[in-house]
Design an enzyme around this catalytic site. Structure first.
Site, short mmCIF file in Angstrom:
data_model
loop_
_atom_site.label_atom_id
_atom_site.label_comp_id
_atom_site.label_asym_id
_atom_site.label_seq_id
_atom_site.Cartn_x
_atom_site.Cartn_y
_atom_site.Cartn_z
N GLY A 117 44.44 39.89 33.16
CA GLY A 117 45.22 38.83 33.78
C GLY A 117 45.46 38.95 35.27
O GLY A 117 46.38 38.33 35.79
N THR A 118 44.63 39.69 35.99
CA THR A 118 44.85 39.80 37.44
C THR A 118 44.67 38.45 38.14
O THR A 118 45.45 38.11 39.02
CB THR A 118 43.94 40.86 38.07
OG1 THR A 118 42.57 40.55 37.76
CG2 THR A 118 44.28 42.25 37.55
N HIS A 142 33.42 31.61 37.61
CA HIS A 142 32.33 32.47 37.12
C HIS A 142 32.00 33.48 38.21
O HIS A 142 31.92 33.12 39.38
CB HIS A 142 31.11 31.62 36.78
CG HIS A 142 30.02 32.42 36.15
ND1 HIS A 142 30.07 32.81 34.83
CD2 HIS A 142 28.86 32.91 36.66
CE1 HIS A 142 28.99 33.52 34.56
NE2 HIS A 142 28.24 33.58 35.64
N GLU A 186 37.47 35.89 44.35
CA GLU A 186 38.26 35.18 43.34
C GLU A 186 39.70 35.03 43.80
O GLU A 186 40.27 33.94 43.75
CB GLU A 186 38.21 35.94 42.01
CG GLU A 186 36.86 35.91 41.34
CD GLU A 186 36.77 36.81 40.12
OE1 GLU A 186 35.77 36.71 39.40
OE2 GLU A 186 37.70 37.62 39.87
#
Length: 189
Positions: free
Chosen positions: A12-13, A104, A174
């Site tokens: 869950g980072t 992704h 990300e």
């Protein structure tokens, strides 16, 4: 106020990063976290950040309705996948058309498809001797990693990079881009 549900299967980072990003927003709220794994680290992160978190079974997910009912309780406008490893069922796709996004860890269309997630992607990138990798944020459709691309960002790779090195570079992208791109998409709907 637009409300987001995050679906996650792992630590869950990325989910925590997204929750923190929108914590002070007057227009967007992460209202719910859902996971298909009882021991997923994302559940504890959500609870610590005061976001309701729920676990569902594979049968509930595949049926679709129990998940749709849970989302309606909050009422969710948009779904964000953050390390979620199950294929989205048709009923959920129909209930949230063009309102489910995924990130992704590669530059699609390369290194996408069933079984291509996390370390598997980074190992494939290194094996292929790629000079760059990156992220792709895209809408979800009924095929793995084939939905319309919203955003891509790349990072250079060196011949000595290991899969762990690639993972670190991709994770940095990300964290830097996913919340901002989600915000932009939500402002346009």
């Amino acid at each position: 106020m637009k409300k987001i549900a995050i679906f996650a299967s792992g630590s869950g980072t990325n989910a925590e990063n997204i929750i923190r990003y929108f914590a002070g927003s007057d227009t967007i709220q992460v209202a719910l976290v859902l996971s298909n794994k009882r021991d997923a680290g994302v559940l504890e992160r959500a609870r610590r950040l005061n976001v309701p978190a729920f676990v569902f079974t594979g049968e509930e997910f595949d049926a679709g309705e129990p998940i749709i009912y849970k989302l309606a309780e909050y009422p969710i406008d948009f779904i964000v996948l953050a390390g979620f490893l199950r294929k989205i069922p048709d009923k959920l796709l129909r209930a949230f058309p063009n309102r489910i996004v995924n990130i992704h860890p590669a530059l699609l269309p390369k290194y996408g498809g069933k079984g291509m997630y996390g370390r598997h992607v980074h190992e494939a990138v290194v094996r292929a001797g790629e000079h760059e990798s990156g992220i792709t944020i895209h809408y979800i459709d009924d095929h793995y990693d084939e939905g319309a691309i919203i955003f891509q960002a790349s990072c250079p790779l060196s011949p000595s990079d290991t899969p762990d090195d690639v993972a670190r570079k991709v994770h940095a992208l990300e964290y830097a881009h996913y919340p901002r791109v989600i915000e932009q998409v939500l402002q346009s709907i």
